[in-house]
Design an enzyme around this catalytic site. Structure first.
Site: not given
Length: 326
Positions: A160, A269
């Site tokens: 991320e 995710e």
């Protein structure tokens, strides 16, 4: 049934019911990867290098046994770059962290599952945005050397990236690919992530699609990793889901990008709260992915790990809320 079992049913059986035509039946196959993130080794990231079992921990192998027994075959393992190579990215590895990491990942693969090595650093090293691309390449070359002969290891370049300023996420991801391949690890998949927390719903609008399209890999094993939560702001901080169809809605643009550009993707995710609307939203998301397995290779629940306690999405047996919901 346990939510864990529900996820497995949704990720497999749902694929078949979504495929009435011959062409869809061809696509309707089981995901290549389906599993969970196993957290612990990235905890206590304000304490570096930190103390084992005080600031961070390694997840128990018994969880791997349980979830493999239920049909999962992929475990993403978040780590901290600074704990593994603590002095500088071009430095040597810290055996205190390296050895249990290698042992844990090799245990996963010994069970026939895939272990995804995830430097959970958000595009940073000691909280500084990474702009030393050659240093980052060296970090990955050093680390990938540990797993040259294990083709069930997957290298996830960095978790991320966000708010990267003038730093180039494309150069960061390419440096990762180049570092891994220069180590001699040529058979493994590499997961690349984009900025804006690598969100699937913003993959195109954030510019990730255009920016990362030209990444190259001599082994041709790049998979574009995206993340997708189902709460209002997509942050994964609420147990509530926007609607029962929010999953498929948030994946449409990214799916179209993957198809148009003949790329492969994975949800590294995803999660929803322990309630009926989220259960339906997760089923919708997985069913949509299941009807598009020509581009979606799998999905990984966030998250498991022994230190989550009452965390709203915990998939840790035997008592995690995501594991036990009926």
């Amino acid at each position: 049934m346990h939510f864990c079992n529900f996820l497995l049913v949704a990720s497999t059986a749902a694929l078949a019911v979504a495929a009435p035509s011959a062409s869809e039946k061809k696509r309707a196959k089981k995901f290549q990867w389906f599993g969970v993130n196993e957290s612990g080794a990235e905890f206590g990231n304000a304490a570096l290098p930190g103390q084992l079992n005080k600031d961070y921990t390694w997840p128990p192998t018994s969880t791997v046994d349980t979830l493999v027994g239920k049909g999962m075959n992929a475990f993403r393992v978040p780590i901290m770059m600074e704990r593994l190579i603590p002095t500088k990215m071009t430095g040597s590895m810290n055996a205190t962290y390296r050895d249990p990491m290698v042992q844990y990942l090799n245990y996963i693969t010994s069970k026939g599952a895939y272990a995804i090595l995830d430097p959970h650093n958000f595009g940073r090293y000691y909280n500084n945005i990474i702009t030393d691309y050659s240093g980052f390449q060296a970090w990955w070359k050093t680390v990938a050397t540990l797993f040259v002969n294990n083709d069930k290891i997957i290298f996830d370049c960095n978790n991320e990236p966000h708010d990267m300023g003038s730093a180039s996420v494309k150069q960061l991801m390419q440096a990762c690919i180049d570092g891994v391949r220069s180590s001699g690890a040529t058979s493994q998949y590499i997961f690349v992530e984009g900025t804006s927390y690598s969100g699937a719903w913003t993959w195109v609008s954030s510019g990730n699609g255009a920016d990362l399209l030209s990444l190259t890999d001599p082994s041709d094993k790049i998979v574009y990793e995206m993340h997708q939560y189902l709460d209002t702001d997509g942050s994964g901080t609420s147990a509530n889901c926007v609607s029962s169809t929010i999953g498929s809605e948030r994946l449409k643009a990214a799916t179209a990008w993957l198809k148009t550009n003949k790329k492969k993707g994975i949800l590294g995710e995803f999660a929803g709260g322990a309630n009926t609307q989220c259960q339906n939203a997760v089923k919708d998301l997985l069913s949509y992915m299941g009807s598009n397995t020509d581009v979606w290779m799998g999905a990984l629940w966030w998250g498991g790990g022994p230190w989550w306690g009452t965390y709203i999405y915990s998939m840790e047996p035997p008592s995690g809320s995501g594991y036990t919901i009926v």
